[in-house]
Design an enzyme around this catalytic site. Sequence first.
Site, PDB file in Angstrom:
ATOM      1  N   GLU A   1      -6.207  -5.567 -16.809  1.00 18.60           N
ATOM      2  CA  GLU A   1      -6.092  -5.869 -18.245  1.00 18.60           C
ATOM      3  C   GLU A   1      -4.771  -6.597 -18.549  1.00 18.60           C
ATOM      4  O   GLU A   1      -4.716  -7.438 -19.437  1.00 18.60           O
ATOM      5  CB  GLU A   1      -6.241  -4.575 -19.050  1.00 18.60           C
ATOM      6  CG  GLU A   1      -7.657  -4.000 -19.008  1.00 18.60           C
ATOM      7  CD  GLU A   1      -7.748  -2.622 -19.608  1.00 18.60           C
ATOM      8  OE1 GLU A   1      -8.493  -2.466 -20.589  1.00 18.60           O
ATOM      9  OE2 GLU A   1      -7.060  -1.700 -19.110  1.00 18.60           O
TER      10      GLU A   1
ATOM     11  N   GLU B   1     -12.491   2.389 -14.671  1.00 14.22           N
ATOM     12  CA  GLU B   1     -12.221   3.533 -15.558  1.00 14.22           C
ATOM     13  C   GLU B   1     -13.425   4.464 -15.689  1.00 14.22           C
ATOM     14  O   GLU B   1     -13.264   5.668 -15.889  1.00 14.22           O
ATOM     15  CB  GLU B   1     -11.814   3.019 -16.950  1.00 14.22           C
ATOM     16  CG  GLU B   1     -10.398   2.467 -17.026  1.00 14.22           C
ATOM     17  CD  GLU B   1     -10.289   1.007 -16.629  1.00 14.22           C
ATOM     18  OE1 GLU B   1      -9.244   0.394 -16.900  1.00 14.22           O
ATOM     19  OE2 GLU B   1     -11.234   0.476 -16.014  1.00 14.22           O
TER      20      GLU B   1
HETATM   21  N1  T1G Z   1      -2.178   6.691 -11.453  1.00 19.60           N
HETATM   22  C1  T1G Z   1      -1.463   7.641 -10.825  1.00 19.60           C
HETATM   23  N2  T1G Z   1      -1.453   7.843  -9.476  1.00 19.60           N
HETATM   24  C2  T1G Z   1      -2.193   7.012  -8.747  1.00 19.60           C
HETATM   25  C3  T1G Z   1      -2.988   5.994  -9.326  1.00 19.60           C
HETATM   26  C4  T1G Z   1      -2.949   5.845 -10.752  1.00 19.60           C
HETATM   27  N3  T1G Z   1      -3.646   4.893 -11.384  1.00 19.60           N
HETATM   28  N4  T1G Z   1      -3.654   5.358  -8.336  1.00 19.60           N
HETATM   29  C5  T1G Z   1      -3.264   5.947  -7.188  1.00 19.60           C
HETATM   30  N5  T1G Z   1      -2.404   6.937  -7.415  1.00 19.60           N
HETATM   31  C6  T1G Z   1      -1.743   7.773  -6.408  1.00 19.60           C
HETATM   32  C7  T1G Z   1      -2.704   8.666  -5.630  1.00 19.60           C
HETATM   33  O1  T1G Z   1      -2.928   9.872  -6.285  1.00 19.60           O
HETATM   34  C8  T1G Z   1      -1.966   8.853  -4.317  1.00 19.60           C
HETATM   35  O2  T1G Z   1      -0.987   9.827  -4.517  1.00 19.60           O
HETATM   36  C9  T1G Z   1      -1.269   7.520  -4.128  1.00 19.60           C
HETATM   37  O3  T1G Z   1      -1.197   6.919  -5.427  1.00 19.60           O
HETATM   38  C10 T1G Z   1      -2.023   6.590  -3.223  1.00 19.60           C
HETATM   39  O4  T1G Z   1      -3.354   6.477  -3.676  1.00 19.60           O
HETATM   40  C11 T1G Z   1      -5.712   1.665 -19.858  1.00 19.60           C
HETATM   41  C12 T1G Z   1      -7.383   3.736 -18.785  1.00 19.60           C
HETATM   42  C13 T1G Z   1      -5.301   1.823  -5.923  1.00 19.60           C
HETATM   43  C14 T1G Z   1      -7.412   1.630  -4.659  1.00 19.60           C
HETATM   44  O5  T1G Z   1      -8.696   3.981 -11.414  1.00 19.60           O
HETATM   45  O6  T1G Z   1      -8.456   3.587  -6.856  1.00 19.60           O
HETATM   46  O7  T1G Z   1      -6.029   1.878 -16.134  1.00 19.60           O
HETATM   47  O8  T1G Z   1      -1.846  11.490  -2.916  1.00 19.60           O
HETATM   48  O9  T1G Z   1      -4.429   7.554  -1.681  1.00 19.60           O
HETATM   49  O10 T1G Z   1      -6.537   4.767  -0.704  1.00 19.60           O
HETATM   50  O11 T1G Z   1      -7.715   0.756 -19.208  1.00 19.60           O
HETATM   51  O12 T1G Z   1      -5.545   4.716  -5.441  1.00 19.60           O
HETATM   52  O13 T1G Z   1      -0.006   9.979  -2.249  1.00 19.60           O
HETATM   53  O14 T1G Z   1       0.394  11.769  -3.952  1.00 19.60           O
HETATM   54  O15 T1G Z   1      -5.810   6.449  -3.472  1.00 19.60           O
HETATM   55  O16 T1G Z   1      -4.739   2.999  -0.728  1.00 19.60           O
HETATM   56  C15 T1G Z   1      -7.518   2.727 -13.492  1.00 19.60           C
HETATM   57  C16 T1G Z   1      -7.047   4.389  -9.115  1.00 19.60           C
HETATM   58  C17 T1G Z   1      -6.679   3.783 -14.111  1.00 19.60           C
HETATM   59  C18 T1G Z   1      -7.299   3.076  -9.745  1.00 19.60           C
HETATM   60  C19 T1G Z   1      -5.372   2.660  -3.600  1.00 19.60           C
HETATM   61  N6  T1G Z   1      -7.141   2.585 -12.106  1.00 19.60           N
HETATM   62  N7  T1G Z   1      -6.498   4.253  -7.780  1.00 19.60           N
HETATM   63  O17 T1G Z   1      -6.160   3.412  -2.734  1.00 19.60           O
HETATM   64  O18 T1G Z   1      -4.362   5.067  -1.942  1.00 19.60           O
HETATM   65  S1  T1G Z   1      -7.199   4.089 -15.775  1.00 19.60           S
HETATM   66  C20 T1G Z   1      -7.773   3.256 -11.159  1.00 19.60           C
HETATM   67  C21 T1G Z   1      -7.277   3.875  -6.750  1.00 19.60           C
HETATM   68  C22 T1G Z   1      -6.685   2.700 -16.631  1.00 19.60           C
HETATM   69  C23 T1G Z   1      -6.623   1.412 -18.724  1.00 19.60           C
HETATM   70  C24 T1G Z   1      -7.157   2.585 -18.026  1.00 19.60           C
HETATM   71  C25 T1G Z   1      -6.624   3.872  -5.400  1.00 19.60           C
HETATM   72  C26 T1G Z   1      -6.166   2.468  -4.939  1.00 19.60           C
HETATM   73  P1  T1G Z   1      -0.585  10.807  -3.350  1.00 19.60           P
HETATM   74  P2  T1G Z   1      -4.589   6.454  -2.661  1.00 19.60           P
HETATM   75  P3  T1G Z   1      -5.473   4.041  -1.409  1.00 19.60           P
END
Ligand code: T1G
Length: 696
Positions: A109, A129
Amino acid sequence: MTAATVPARSLAIEGDIGVLTLSYPPVNALSQVMREAIVEGMREANANPAIKAVVLICDGRTFLAGADITEFGKPPKAPSLREAQDQIENASKPVIAAIHGTALGGGLEVALCCHYRVAVPSAKCGLPEVHLGLLPGAGGTQRLPRIVGVEQALDMILNGSHVPAKKCLEMGLVDALVPEGELRAGAIAFARTVLAENRPLRKVRDNDDKLIAARAHPEIFANVRQANARKFRGFPAPEANIQCVEAAVNLSFDEGLATERRLFTELVAGTPSIAQRYAFFAERKATKIPDVPDDTPTVKVAKVGIIGAGTMGGGIAMNFANVGIPVVLVETQQAALDRGLAVVRKNYENSAKRGRFTSEQVEQRMALLTGSLQMESLADCDLVIEAVFENMAVKKEIFGKLDRICKPGAVLATNTSALDVNEIASAATSRPEAVVGMHFFSPANVMKLLEVVRGAETSHTALATAMQIAKKIGKVAAVSGVCPGFIGNRILAARSAQAQAMVLEGAMPWDIDQVLYDFGLPMGPFAMSDLAGLDIGWSKETSKGATIRERLCEMDRRGQKNGAGYYDYEVVDGTRIAKPSEVTRGIIRDLMGEQGKVAREISKEEILERCVYAMVNEGAKILDEGIAIRASDIDVVWVNGYGWPVYRGGPMFYADTVGLGTVVEKLKGYGGRMGPGFTVSPLLERMAAEGQRFTK
Ligand code: T1G
């Protein structure tokens, strides 16, 4: 997330291009401090007359991966994401997003507020999301359809897919691909082209072209709703996402944005999204084993051996071929081997027909699979997985041979779903530390869950290797200790016991199935038994007609496979329909009569509570015995292996939403009905008494 406390922010000037680099490991999530870094960085860039264009780029493994999920549910802190986006969109000079890794959610975004986007070929973009029970709440539902069109936007948003850069280019989501490894230089060059060609400051919000066409086709939304009704059953977020895109088509940009904000605010506070966010972190927590350090040495798995080319063996092999790891499939008979490989090829070809693979990719994967009738061909494998039928003597014989054949350091895994891994390890090998359980779920190439079973002597290296390879093949892994049924099947047995008991108290199988289906499970226990086949483990010779199941089998009602089981099955327009069966009703009545039982009215509430609270109770026992490391691992198992609806978090999370006090009170209330030998878990009682919760 052990994030750095302060994101790194730098603004370098390359000629007349300002390069704003952000770094906030591990995934550059848009937490408060990161938003602040963008606002300040953009202010600096906007104010510097020497800068004619800005490249927004991230250090580390990925572009902005979205909002910081840990901030949801907490009081919002300034600056908002909107403020950061406005700094970019309303900049007086072109801003180019330079994308690598995954530009997801709020990250995409932000990129959609940039005037141009470039990416390396390995990058992916998405608005996932919906997987968190949310919607793109920072303008994504309004800007994405303006760029890629309504249908593609709906597809991306409702599937939460990570779309490869090449496809993003085709859709117009990115404007150019730059060479892999040359993102910064490529983006700067692109920025120079924008300046040289005096290209406009394109604001996505101003471009309605692709919406106008959709205005005349409201059926687009009706079709999407209908096509996904089954898939979205129970999830509130998908409908809200659709309404936002509808608003994009029918309202002004700002009115659409307001609709998006309103629906986002509703979803983020709801239990379904709280549950799905819990599940997101629970999956990641499950990979952490307290006494196994992150830097534990693991075995590099370059070649895998699988014993047994049946349904499980073949499915397991596909997981490794899918990630380019060669597999040797060992069978005892040529015919069985040929059959096994033929089934694998058929599965791949079916996936190719559905557009998942190209025929070249099918051939590439099949080329990685080698069949053999000699166990000796496993000598140089780094990991061997035994997937033969459940017989201890056979498994011991196999592990004895593996012990003699396999190279030192190889990890020896068993796919048993119930047998004692310790007995297999200690009785059959001179290296019990190398033995670990890797319990796949059928179909093994599809089901996400992998129960990694830790034996009493399993080494840190064998365990860490199993967890690492699980991630590599795209599985969600959770560790279980050794006990009958491990975590998943043990809890399933507790539920089945209640279901079976209530059928002999007055409830019909279809009553119980309907309650669990309405609760959100894909199907109830009786429909599941019919699907699996009622005659698994049954034999005419030993059958005594003592249970409903035995009597059904004696009447040659084996389940779906022969059109009759607990249900009667008929095929209508190619669809198999399950119907309550008078035959089954009769069998139940007879059995109850013989046992002197009188049927009583059993409420839906009792059905649900006895089934689900028995699961919670068994989960508490599993936790108390240390079979599961944490309660959320139990939820990871049930969400990823048994169809527990993720918008209810898992049995343990659900128990917290009900209140452990209520669960204990109800279990005690049902008392003897829970069955002879049923006991309430002391841990559950204690936690209820202390007002504790299983999950944070
Ligand atoms: N927020 C907080 N922590 C996050 C995070 C996030 N968005 N994404 C990953 N982590 C942490 C995760 O818990 C882990 O922590 C570490 O990072 C590595 O992640 C306004 C409402 C990016 C594809 O849904 O899909 O934006 O275990 O093990 O396999 O519209 O992480 O090491 O303590 O998963 O390499 C939308 C979520 C949010 C993406 C990487 N975004 N993340 O995968 O590593 S909502 C998502 C992922 C939003 C807006 C809205 C994956 C990754 P720890 P990992 P990975």
